[in-house]
Design an enzyme around this catalytic site. Structure first.
Site, PDB file in Angstrom:
ATOM      1  N   GLY A 187      -4.786   5.012   4.022  1.00 23.35           N
ATOM      2  CA  GLY A 187      -4.088   4.082   3.145  1.00 23.35           C
ATOM      3  C   GLY A 187      -5.028   3.015   2.649  1.00 23.35           C
ATOM      4  O   GLY A 187      -6.235   3.096   2.858  1.00 23.35           O
ATOM      5  N   ASN A 188      -4.477   2.052   1.939  1.00 19.18           N
ATOM      6  CA  ASN A 188      -5.260   0.961   1.367  1.00 19.18           C
ATOM      7  C   ASN A 188      -4.906  -0.345   2.056  1.00 19.18           C
ATOM      8  O   ASN A 188      -3.797  -0.490   2.577  1.00 19.18           O
ATOM      9  CB  ASN A 188      -4.916   0.788  -0.113  1.00 19.18           C
ATOM     10  N   TYR A 189      -5.809  -1.303   2.006  1.00 16.04           N
ATOM     11  CA  TYR A 189      -5.474  -2.665   2.425  1.00 16.04           C
ATOM     12  C   TYR A 189      -4.607  -3.301   1.345  1.00 16.04           C
ATOM     13  O   TYR A 189      -4.976  -3.298   0.169  1.00 16.04           O
ATOM     14  CB  TYR A 189      -6.732  -3.514   2.555  1.00 16.04           C
ATOM     15  N   PRO A 220       0.835  -1.205   0.000  1.00 18.10           N
ATOM     16  CA  PRO A 220       0.000   0.000   0.000  1.00 18.10           C
ATOM     17  C   PRO A 220       0.872   1.258   0.000  1.00 18.10           C
ATOM     18  O   PRO A 220       2.099   1.163   0.091  1.00 18.10           O
ATOM     19  CB  PRO A 220      -0.728  -0.112   1.337  1.00 18.10           C
TER      20      PRO A 220
END
Ligand code: C5P
Length: 221
Positions: free
Chosen positions: A29-31, A17
């Site tokens: 943020g992203n997984y 990420p």
């Protein structure tokens, strides 16, 4: 995989990420576990390529015989990619945050009793895949993007491939019930301008091997 097939080829892989700071203790943020990207980087290395892995924050060990560049934000990931061109092959698996907080705070934002929650103005991050496919000073010969989709997988991904101008796009279904995101297995379809190839559910390592085989074929036709 032949350990000779990609000798003399340079590959760039992005993985994991990005985290975009809100203040010194918070981020958006992203997984992303980084597993698929790391597996691809290892398979390209095993096929003889010289691999640079630009990695966001993940909980994986750094692979051997790969140059790992650790970054946090999308802008840092873009700068690291730019610093490692030219390459022959770019595989962009990172789950890059689409937005960042416009003016992040250098001090921790306080909760203030009965104060309303903060609001943040966001700005759009650079699209690293589109940049490498369209604006890089020397475009890699083969650019592979990823598309994590929850619905209308193939249609959405083909639109994305054309918009970003990458050669192939690897589509996966990230509905929580597939257990693909964060898991050890993946099931993908590789789309190009000339057709599609479905790879049945397998370990992320095996998906990396099959994708690497396809890359070897691309360079040997
Ligand atoms: O648009 P979307 O995020 O779904 O596209 C996914 C693909 O684009 C992935 O290959 C991802 O690594 C790449 N990407 C990127 N930079 C961004 C957003 C996505 O490189 N800012």
């Amino acid at each position: 995989l032949s350990s000779q097939a990609l000798i003399g080829k340079k590959a760039l892989v992005t993985a994991g990420p990005t985290y975009e700071p809100i203040d010194p203790v918070r981020f958006i943020g992203n997984y992303s576990s980084g597993r698929q990207g790391y597996a691809i980087a290892e398979c390209l290395r095993d096929a003889g390529a010289e691999v640079t892995l630009i990695s966001g924050p993940v909980a994986l060990d750094a692979p051997t015989n790969i140059k790992v560049v650790s970054v946090t934000t999308a802008q840092e990931m873009l700068d690291a990619c730019a610093a490692h061109l030219p390459v022959d092959i770019a595989v962009m698996t990172a789950a890059v945050s689409d937005w960042r907080v416009k003016d992040f705070s250098n001090v921790k934002i306080k909760k203030g009793e009965n104060a309303p929650p903060p609001t943040f103005e966001m700005v759009t991050n650079p699209d690293i895949l589109a940049w490498i496919s369209q604006d890089a000073p020397i475009r890699p010969q083969l650019v592979v993007g990823f598309a994590a989709e929850t619905n209308d997988l193939l249609d959405n991904a083909q639109v994305k491939r054309k918009r970003k101008n990458c050669d192939w796009i690897v589509v996966n279904d990230v509905n929580p019930n597939t257990k693909i995101m964060g898991g050890v297995e993946n099931e993908v379809t590789i789309l190009s301008s000339s057709g599609k190839q479905h790879l049945k559910r397998a370990s992320k390592k095996d998906i990396g091997r099959l994708l690497t085989q396809k890359i070897i074929q691309f360079f040997n036709v």
